[in-house]
Design an enzyme around this catalytic site. Sequence first.
Site, PDB file in Angstrom:
ATOM      1  N   ASN A  10      37.709  24.618  44.694  1.00  0.00           N
ATOM      2  CA  ASN A  10      37.019  24.392  45.974  1.00  0.00           C
ATOM      3  C   ASN A  10      36.223  23.099  45.830  1.00  0.00           C
ATOM      4  OD1 ASN A  10      35.492  24.375  48.271  1.00  0.00           O
ATOM      5  ND2 ASN A  10      34.245  26.161  47.745  1.00  0.00           N
ATOM      6  N   LYS A  12      34.553  21.555  48.026  1.00  0.00           N
ATOM      7  CA  LYS A  12      33.373  21.455  48.905  1.00  0.00           C
ATOM      8  C   LYS A  12      33.390  20.081  49.591  1.00  0.00           C
ATOM      9  CE  LYS A  12      31.220  24.915  46.059  1.00  0.00           C
ATOM     10  NZ  LYS A  12      30.031  25.547  45.548  1.00  0.00           N
ATOM     11  N   HIS A  88      32.543  31.597  52.876  1.00  0.00           N
ATOM     12  CA  HIS A  88      31.977  31.120  51.613  1.00  0.00           C
ATOM     13  C   HIS A  88      30.456  31.255  51.658  1.00  0.00           C
ATOM     14  CE1 HIS A  88      30.614  28.384  48.474  1.00  0.00           C
ATOM     15  NE2 HIS A  88      31.774  28.652  47.890  1.00  0.00           N
ATOM     16  N   GLU A  90      28.146  29.285  51.034  1.00  0.00           N
ATOM     17  CA  GLU A  90      27.422  28.190  51.695  1.00  0.00           C
ATOM     18  C   GLU A  90      27.557  28.272  53.217  1.00  0.00           C
ATOM     19  OE1 GLU A  90      29.321  25.343  49.165  1.00  0.00           O
ATOM     20  OE2 GLU A  90      28.187  26.256  47.527  1.00  0.00           O
ATOM     21  N   GLU A 156      31.935  36.034  44.649  1.00  0.00           N
ATOM     22  CA  GLU A 156      31.102  34.934  44.163  1.00  0.00           C
ATOM     23  C   GLU A 156      29.635  35.317  44.292  1.00  0.00           C
ATOM     24  OE1 GLU A 156      33.087  30.859  44.354  1.00  0.00           O
ATOM     25  OE2 GLU A 156      32.552  31.287  46.400  1.00  0.00           O
ATOM     26  N   GLY A 162      27.003  27.179  41.395  1.00  0.00           N
ATOM     27  CA  GLY A 162      26.393  25.869  41.169  1.00  0.00           C
ATOM     28  C   GLY A 162      25.167  25.907  40.278  1.00  0.00           C
ATOM     29  N   SER A 195      30.157  29.182  38.754  1.00  0.00           N
ATOM     30  CA  SER A 195      29.983  28.517  37.455  1.00  0.00           C
ATOM     31  C   SER A 195      31.116  28.781  36.471  1.00  0.00           C
ATOM     32  CB  SER A 195      28.623  28.884  36.844  1.00  0.00           C
ATOM     33  OG  SER A 195      27.583  28.404  37.676  1.00  0.00           O
TER      34      SER A 195
HETATM   35  P1  13P Z   1      30.616  26.376  41.127  1.00  0.00           P
HETATM   36  O1  13P Z   1      31.890  26.622  40.334  1.00  0.00           O
HETATM   37  O2  13P Z   1      30.251  24.924  41.220  1.00  0.00           O
HETATM   38  O3  13P Z   1      29.516  27.271  40.657  1.00  0.00           O
HETATM   39  O4  13P Z   1      30.931  26.793  42.639  1.00  0.00           O
HETATM   40  C1  13P Z   1      31.508  28.028  42.870  1.00  0.00           C
HETATM   41  C2  13P Z   1      31.973  28.076  44.268  1.00  0.00           C
HETATM   42  O5  13P Z   1      31.180  28.135  45.204  1.00  0.00           O
HETATM   43  C3  13P Z   1      33.416  28.026  44.506  1.00  0.00           C
HETATM   44  O6  13P Z   1      33.715  28.378  45.823  1.00  0.00           O
END
Ligand code: 13P
Length: 231
Positions: A10, A12, A88, A90, A156, A162, A195
């Site tokens: 992903n 982003k 997601h 976010e 997640e 993150g 992560s």
């Molecule tokens: P990270 O792998 O950067 O923690 O992000 C996870 C994520 O939100 C994947 O959709």
Amino acid sequence: MRKEPIIIGNWKMHKTPAEAVAFIESLECKAHLAVPFPALQAAAQAASRKGIEIGAQNLCEHSAGAFTGEVSADMIVACGASFVLVGHSERRHVYGESDELISAKLKQAIQAKLTPVLCIGETLSERELDKTEEVLKRQLSLGLEGVSGPFMIAYEPVWAIGTGKSASAQMAEQAHVAIRRFLGNKDVPILYGGSVNPSNAQELLKQDNIDGALVGGASLDVKTFTSIIRG
Ligand code: 13P
């Protein structure tokens, strides 16, 4: 025999169309990539010769109309994408998406024959209050209400995204078992995200109920992403 894990990167809000194409041209293994809207078409063209699936990171809950700034499921399909992330963390926490909105988006995706990846997960305070299973159950039951068609789930935990603090393999497996029990369906792939990196991916992917990974930061670099996929 176990199926090959499904690894989705992903990106982003990273990578222009040219950067997406350069990444895909140098990636030498099978993968799924959820790319920003402007890169969808170029990425899908570059990926079509390589067994790489391209997806979007979001979609509109309506099929067409006066929705300035939105992108429909049909538009995403027309760019050559085969899947889409829905709900997601976010989108839920930065943009305030509700379970009901997420459910409408899932239905749009399925109608357009895009495979939705429903993202769910608890916050740190929900985990500390021992509400993880309750939250996952609510997100699944509201999100999947009236939904029929193939889909995937990504677990997640919000506190792991993150932060560099992945859930332990045991913690993730426990959540995946609860999700599988709730779904009552063995065929739905359940991916772990939060992560994931080359050092923890194999331990996570060894778990019986972890069918793949949704990788954020570590999917932006070809070498790092390849080492997660190759193990
Ligand atoms: P990270 O792998 O950067 O923690 O992000 C996870 C994520 O939100 C994947 O959709």
